[in-house]
Design a protein around this motif. Structure first.
Motif, mmCIF file in Angstrom:
data_model
loop_
_atom_site.group_PDB
_atom_site.id
_atom_site.type_symbol
_atom_site.label_atom_id
_atom_site.label_comp_id
_atom_site.label_asym_id
_atom_site.label_seq_id
_atom_site.Cartn_x
_atom_site.Cartn_y
_atom_site.Cartn_z
ATOM 1 N N UNK A 190 12.989 4.659 7.329
ATOM 2 C CA UNK A 190 12.127 4.661 6.151
ATOM 3 C C UNK A 190 10.748 5.099 6.610
ATOM 4 N N UNK A 191 10.164 6.044 5.886
ATOM 5 C CA UNK A 191 8.888 6.594 6.310
ATOM 6 C C UNK A 191 7.895 6.753 5.188
ATOM 7 N N UNK A 192 6.619 6.756 5.567
ATOM 8 C CA UNK A 192 5.517 7.001 4.653
ATOM 9 C C UNK A 192 4.365 7.576 5.459
ATOM 10 N N UNK B 207 0.790 -1.229 0.000
ATOM 11 C CA UNK B 207 0.000 0.000 0.000
ATOM 12 C C UNK B 207 0.823 1.279 0.000
ATOM 13 N N UNK B 208 2.059 1.218 0.487
ATOM 14 C CA UNK B 208 2.831 2.437 0.702
ATOM 15 C C UNK B 208 4.238 2.309 0.131
ATOM 16 N N UNK B 209 4.745 3.421 -0.362
ATOM 17 C CA UNK B 209 6.145 3.535 -0.745
ATOM 18 C C UNK B 209 6.849 4.256 0.406
ATOM 19 N N UNK B 210 8.035 3.794 0.750
ATOM 20 C CA UNK B 210 8.758 4.355 1.879
ATOM 21 C C UNK B 210 9.988 5.121 1.406
ATOM 22 N N UNK B 211 10.082 6.375 1.839
ATOM 23 C CA UNK B 211 11.238 7.212 1.550
ATOM 24 C C UNK B 211 12.267 7.022 2.666
#
Length: 154
Positions: free
Chosen positions: A144-146, A129-133
């Motif tokens: 790593x966050x989203x 569901x999410x891409x992590x920067x």
């Protein structure tokens, strides 16, 4: 019993059962430093057993907004208000940290943030569901966050 998180001398207190305990402690200290520097707020956490109302609020938002259920057990949580923003954090055994930023003014920003401790895998419930920067932290290594924006009232 609640305690203030020290970001000068990073402690693993309360997080010992995590497989990424040092990275999770660094992530928690990184958040404590941010709130001290930006708002002069002392970041205080309490064991999950003493913070059920906060955990329930965060869990309810995840379920209602995105039908997300976190598999890992919560270890600690905190809830406070700074600058008209209700903040809540839950730190999970897996190394995941979830925060809710909920501006009390109706026109404000409201979001849920996910941060993954250095060395942990992306939890299955978030992976598709999410891409992590990535971001670097002296206290936490690579974080790593989203996030997602909250659409409803909570």
């Amino acid at each position: 019993m609640s305690y203030a998180v020290d970001f000068v001398t990073v402690s693993t207190e309360g997080l010992e059962s995590s497989p990424v305990v040092d990275a999770l402690a660094g992530l928690r200290a990184n958040e404590a430093r941010y709130f001290k520097n930006k708002y002069d707020h002392v970041f205080t956490v309490e064991p999950a057993a003493d913070a059920q109302a906060t955990i329930d609020w965060v869990t309810g938002i995840l379920k209602e907004e995105r039908d997300i259920e976190i598999a890992s057990p919560p270890l600690e949580a905190t809830e406070f208000e700074v600058a008209g923003i209700r903040m809540a954090y839950v730190f999970y055994q897996s190394g995941l940290s979830i925060n809710v930023m909920y501006t009390l003014d109706d026109a404000g920003k409201r979001a849920v943030g996910f941060k993954l401790s250095d060395g942990m895998e992306v939890p299955a419930e978030l992976a598709e569901r999410f891409k992590f920067a990535r971001q670097r932290s002296k206290l936490a290594g690579t974080i790593r966050g989203s996030y997602f924006t909250i659409k409803n009232e909570h």
